[in-house]
Write a protein that holds these residues in place. Structure first.
Motif, PDB file in Angstrom:
ATOM      1  N   LEU A   1     -16.388 -13.123  44.368  1.00  0.00           N
ATOM      2  CA  LEU A   1     -17.395 -12.403  45.147  1.00  0.00           C
ATOM      3  C   LEU A   1     -18.665 -12.195  44.331  1.00  0.00           C
ATOM      4  N   ARG A   2     -18.496 -11.763  43.099  1.00  0.00           N
ATOM      5  CA  ARG A   2     -19.653 -11.535  42.228  1.00  0.00           C
ATOM      6  C   ARG A   2     -20.416 -12.830  41.999  1.00  0.00           C
ATOM      7  N   LEU A   3     -19.670 -13.882  41.705  1.00  0.00           N
ATOM      8  CA  LEU A   3     -20.290 -15.169  41.381  1.00  0.00           C
ATOM      9  C   LEU A   3     -21.065 -15.721  42.578  1.00  0.00           C
ATOM     10  N   GLU A   4     -20.479 -15.647  43.767  1.00  0.00           N
ATOM     11  CA  GLU A   4     -21.143 -16.164  44.970  1.00  0.00           C
ATOM     12  C   GLU A   4     -22.419 -15.385  45.260  1.00  0.00           C
ATOM     13  N   TRP A   5     -22.365 -14.065  45.060  1.00  0.00           N
ATOM     14  CA  TRP A   5     -23.549 -13.236  45.304  1.00  0.00           C
ATOM     15  C   TRP A   5     -24.668 -13.569  44.315  1.00  0.00           C
ATOM     16  N   ILE A   6     -24.334 -13.673  43.047  1.00  0.00           N
ATOM     17  CA  ILE A   6     -25.324 -14.027  42.024  1.00  0.00           C
ATOM     18  C   ILE A   6     -25.925 -15.395  42.317  1.00  0.00           C
ATOM     19  N   ASN A   7     -25.064 -16.363  42.573  1.00  0.00           N
ATOM     20  CA  ASN A   7     -25.503 -17.745  42.787  1.00  0.00           C
ATOM     21  C   ASN A   7     -26.334 -17.877  44.054  1.00  0.00           C
ATOM     22  N   GLY A   8     -26.050 -17.037  45.053  1.00  0.00           N
ATOM     23  CA  GLY A   8     -26.815 -17.081  46.290  1.00  0.00           C
ATOM     24  C   GLY A   8     -28.237 -16.575  46.121  1.00  0.00           C
ATOM     25  N   LEU A   9     -28.429 -15.594  45.270  1.00  0.00           N
ATOM     26  CA  LEU A   9     -29.759 -15.044  45.018  1.00  0.00           C
ATOM     27  C   LEU A   9     -30.532 -15.853  43.986  1.00  0.00           C
ATOM     28  N   CYS A  10     -29.801 -16.404  43.022  1.00  0.00           N
ATOM     29  CA  CYS A  10     -30.441 -17.132  41.915  1.00  0.00           C
ATOM     30  C   CYS A  10     -29.500 -18.249  41.468  1.00  0.00           C
ATOM     31  N   PRO A  11     -29.629 -19.446  42.033  1.00  0.00           N
ATOM     32  CA  PRO A  11     -28.740 -20.548  41.637  1.00  0.00           C
ATOM     33  C   PRO A  11     -28.744 -20.732  40.117  1.00  0.00           C
TER      34      PRO A  11
END
Length: 240
Positions: A38-48
């Motif tokens: 969940l954390r990784l997807e959220w981070i990657n979604g805002l800033c690849p």
């Protein structure tokens, strides 16, 4: 330069004693493994993060740092719990994780050594374990490049979070070892927002995290009353 480390020796000892359990998916750190996607997807979604220089502050055994490296980031993980770092290094060797390195250094010391060196800085589940969370936020802001992103996650400080995150998670459901969290060290979103404003980190997004003990499922939502995440950005280089 600060003369004392912004760290609680009891906290470091606590996580060092559990170091050998970091990568046990059914052990004390199971919740971290479960929330990591969940954390990784959220981070990657805002800033690849692919191809980005990423710093993970308070990386522990490397759960998030390892995952970010596998997404193509160049990752440095730092912590002051030496045993946990050795576990992270060993896991990276065994799993052949590319592009990840670990250092035993405080975030404040690294900020003096390598200012504005990282595209992304993550500081997850750490602020509630240090004596001076504002100092950590200040160092994270110094380490990120203009236009770069800094991500935080921590625990709110209120009666609900005391009941759910301490009584519920540690004493009733046994999701975490007893004594993992100290209520007085928890950080209200208003406090974290003030720390960020004082060092020119613009708040871009917030999320809360919920848990269903029956299904054992975590998910992100808009409720920041217990666990919450902040996405902040340093102005400059085309930031919105």
């Amino acid at each position: 330069m600060t003369s004392t480390l912004n760290a609680d020796p009891a906290e470091l000892a606590k996580f060092s004693d559990l170091a050998h359990r970091w990568w046990d998916m059914d052990g004390e750190f199971r919740p971290l493994h479960q929330i990591n996607p969940l954390r990784l997807e959220w981070i990657n979604g805002l800033c690849p993060i692919k191809g980005q220089q990423v710093l993970d502050v308070g990386c522990g055994g490397g759960i998030l740092a390892d995952a970010m490296a596998r997404c193509g980031a160049q990752v440095t993980g730092i912590d002051l719990a030496g045993k946990a770092l050795r576990v992270a290094q060993l896991h990276a060797m065994e799993a052949q994780t590319p592009n990840v390195q670990y250092q035993e250094v405080s975030v404040e010391a690294l900020a003096q050594q390598q200012p504005q060196s990282f595209d992304v800085v993550t500081c997850m589940e750490m602020l509630e374990h240090v004596p001076d969370p504002a100092s950590v936020v200040r160092a994270c802001a110094a380490l990120v490049k203009p236009g770069g992103w800094v991500f935080f996650s921590t625990l709110n400080r209120n009666p609900k979070s005391f009941l759910l995150a301490i009584v519920g998670a540690e004493y009733v459901l046994n999701l975490l070892p007893r004594g993992t969290h100290e209520f007085a060290k928890m950080v209200r979103p208003s406090e974290l927002a003030a720390y960020c404003r004082s060092v020119d980190l613009d708040l871009r997004s917030t999320r809360g995290m919920a848990y269903n003990p029956l299904t054992r499922r975590y998910w992100l939502n808009t409720d920041t009353s217990v666990n919450y995440l902040f996405a902040t950005q340093k102005p400059g280089n085309g930031s919105r």
